[in-house]
Write an enzyme that holds these catalytic residues in place. Sequence first.
Site, PDB file in Angstrom:
ATOM      1  CG  ASP A 195      -1.859   1.114   1.335  1.00  0.00           C
ATOM      2  OD1 ASP A 195      -2.334   1.563   0.290  1.00  0.00           O
ATOM      3  OD2 ASP A 195      -2.097   1.584   2.472  1.00  0.00           O
ATOM      4  CD  GLU A 432      -0.425  -5.770   7.369  1.00  0.00           C
ATOM      5  OE1 GLU A 432      -0.883  -5.769   6.217  1.00  0.00           O
ATOM      6  OE2 GLU A 432      -0.877  -5.053   8.276  1.00  0.00           O
ATOM      7  CE1 TYR A 485      -4.571   1.029  10.208  1.00  0.00           C
ATOM      8  CE2 TYR A 485      -3.826  -1.208   9.746  1.00  0.00           C
ATOM      9  CZ  TYR A 485      -3.583   0.148   9.815  1.00  0.00           C
ATOM     10  OH  TYR A 485      -2.343   0.639   9.502  1.00  0.00           O
ATOM     11  CD  GLU A 521       0.803  -0.978   9.552  1.00  0.00           C
ATOM     12  OE1 GLU A 521      -0.328  -0.990   9.030  1.00  0.00           O
ATOM     13  OE2 GLU A 521       1.840  -1.336   8.962  1.00  0.00           O
TER      14      GLU A 521
HETATM   15  C1  GCB Z   1      -1.510  -2.179   6.740  1.00  0.00           C
HETATM   16  C2  GCB Z   1      -0.212  -2.123   6.038  1.00  0.00           C
HETATM   17  C3  GCB Z   1       0.149  -0.724   5.576  1.00  0.00           C
HETATM   18  C4  GCB Z   1      -1.079  -0.026   5.023  1.00  0.00           C
HETATM   19  C5  GCB Z   1      -2.111   0.062   6.127  1.00  0.00           C
HETATM   20  C6  GCB Z   1      -3.409   0.726   5.638  1.00  0.00           C
HETATM   21  O1  GCB Z   1      -1.798  -3.095   7.463  1.00  0.00           O
HETATM   22  O2  GCB Z   1       0.843  -2.655   6.788  1.00  0.00           O
HETATM   23  O3  GCB Z   1       1.151  -0.809   4.600  1.00  0.00           O
HETATM   24  O4  GCB Z   1      -0.781   1.241   4.525  1.00  0.00           O
HETATM   25  O5  GCB Z   1      -2.436  -1.229   6.560  1.00  0.00           O
HETATM   26  O6  GCB Z   1      -3.512   1.925   5.749  1.00  0.00           O
HETATM   27  O7  GCB Z   1      -4.262   0.017   5.140  1.00  0.00           O
END
Ligand code: GCB
Length: 676
Positions: A195, A432, A485, A521
């Site tokens: 990403d 990941e 997330y 994250e």
């Molecule tokens: C993740 C990734 C990261 C992305 C992020 C996102 O888990 O490690 O590279 O940018 O999510 O914002 O979706």
Amino acid sequence: MRCLLVLSLFLYTYALYPQRNEIRQYDSLDGLWTFVREQSNTNGTGLVNQWYLSDLSTFPNATQIPVPSAYNDLVEQREWRDHVGWVWYQLKYTPAQRDQGLRTFLRFESVNYFAMVFLNDKNVGNHTGGHLPFEFEVTFDYTKINFITVAVNNTLSNSTIPPGEFQYKTEVYTINGQPYSVYPDGFFEQTPDFDFFNYAGILRSAYVLKLGSVFISDVWIIAQANGSLSYTITLDKSTTGLTANVTVSSLQPTTGTIVYSGTGLQNSAIVQNIELWYPRGYGYPSLYVMEAKLLNGTQVIDIYRETFGFRTVTWDSDKIYINGKPFYCHGFGAHEDFELHGRGYNPVVMIKDLNTMEWMNGNCYRTSHYPYSQERAYEADRRGIAVITETPAVGMRLFDNTNLALHKYMLTEMIQRDKNHPSVIAWSMSNEPQTYKNESKAYYQQLANVSRTLDSTRPVTNVLDTNWDDDQIAEWLDIICINRYYGWYSNTGYLQTIANSYIGNFLAWKQKFNKPMILTEYGAGAIAGLTREPGVDFTEEYQVEVIRRVHMALDELRKNGTITGEMIWNFADFMTSQSTTRAAGNHKGVLTRNRQPKMAAYVIKDRYYNLTVELANATSATSTSSATATSSGSTQSTITSSNSSTNPSNAVSARNYASMCASIILGLILLFAMSV
Ligand code: GCB
């Protein structure tokens, strides 16, 4: 392409960061290079036609592109930005007559992704992988202008690290008996399995190194908190009869005091009365410099000076410790990314980034998702910012022997480059990977072994997005890093579910593996200036609300010893490839892409301030050498409140324990005020 990758695979170059001193010299090759872009996805037109034999500036489509920089955002054409395949860089270089007799090397700090380097008519070497340095010995022609040519290919595939999908597409309707094709001939899609935008080109500085006939090719220093020091100096070729004089002097705060002197290419000692390197908030990041003088009899034939720090990283089932003090990392996932130069190194952006991390009272970052420039590692050492350094392996999904060999190679290159940086507290093997797959188990066991064999002084980690009940590799890790997330990719809008989701998930991991864990994250996207009350996704309010809910969970997990760190995703907005879930990039930054704060930045700044005060308070009772160090007046150990203008006494030196106490009390008042 593939055979070229294999050819270049096992060419380790244990290269030290370039240095100019009494013996060593270099020329910088930074500046404008002639640049020619091939058509996308050719079969290597330039190679077939041996473009390196030509003066590329005479080509009709030649232009100039700066080094270091990605080329993608420098021209207003879609084909440039989204180019897949070969581009060519060329520089005319006239070597100085006085350098005849020296050995010369072409060095590149980072070329993304695959580089073929030519000097005049000769291919002097190739390198695979975008974010680590390489160098090749070359012989210049001192009678003429020399052509340095670099062909760069950014194509991603199943066997690149990081990987990407490369797919030709055809779709043909038959209309009135005639074929009707949707896609033009040769149409393909290149989709990165990650990403962030796949910025390409010569991304960091380039040099001509000028060295003697025998030189120091590596210095490996292991310096621990108990004063134990061992070093190994490697020469570029085995030569008998040479020795080295080695001294170690303090760099800060008492510059120049020699604390060790010895001889030999390898030695060890216990050094008395050292000052330790601590991350900010825990003490002062004291640094030392090792000067290695290579001697042939009494003649000094090479000198290399390497900065390092005395510090020990340990871990148990709950926590990381630095010099025996429990370390809670509060920082950032980030990117090397900025307008115009993309992932190209720029000291202005680097310094602004590190200053802004300090402004938000962070004490760590992860080099997501590739090793950052070495200049940044030296700055992190100096400022006392702890770093989890990560290989370029993001989105790994294929765990075959080809990828394993390349992955090991990159891990080795990374450890080789960054081993002497006290700021590096852990090695991350990747971000990941699809480690719910059975075949990932043996693959990562081997990688973890490579890391431990090369460097047993730092923990090995990997950043996971798998679940505790299907992950295959957590057992190989010293620290488990997890990305989650909740409230963003799942249960969007249901704020009340966030805290429990985190707590439940982390407790389940803990119960199964009983290892220290870091949330590497979490976050939510927010378009700067988009506001709504109550918040909805992509507003600044929603980003703040999600973050605050995660913090509720993190406070509980920190206090019950489940986690040893947290990193917000992301430090700043960054560019990605196009997708319906990205609006001109990823907006999970707490800063905009040009580093201006969103509302969330102030939430992070306050939180990290409070954590700094709380953690300093918790560790000061057990503090040893750091408490006796004296301040050099630098900014390294300064923490600032979000409102230092109205609250000036909130700016405290982490080594000034008298004012620290005052700040702890202030912090507690702040905490109390926030909770009512
Ligand atoms: C993740 C990734 C990261 C992305 C992020 C996102 O888990 O490690 O590279 O940018 O999510 O914002 O979706």
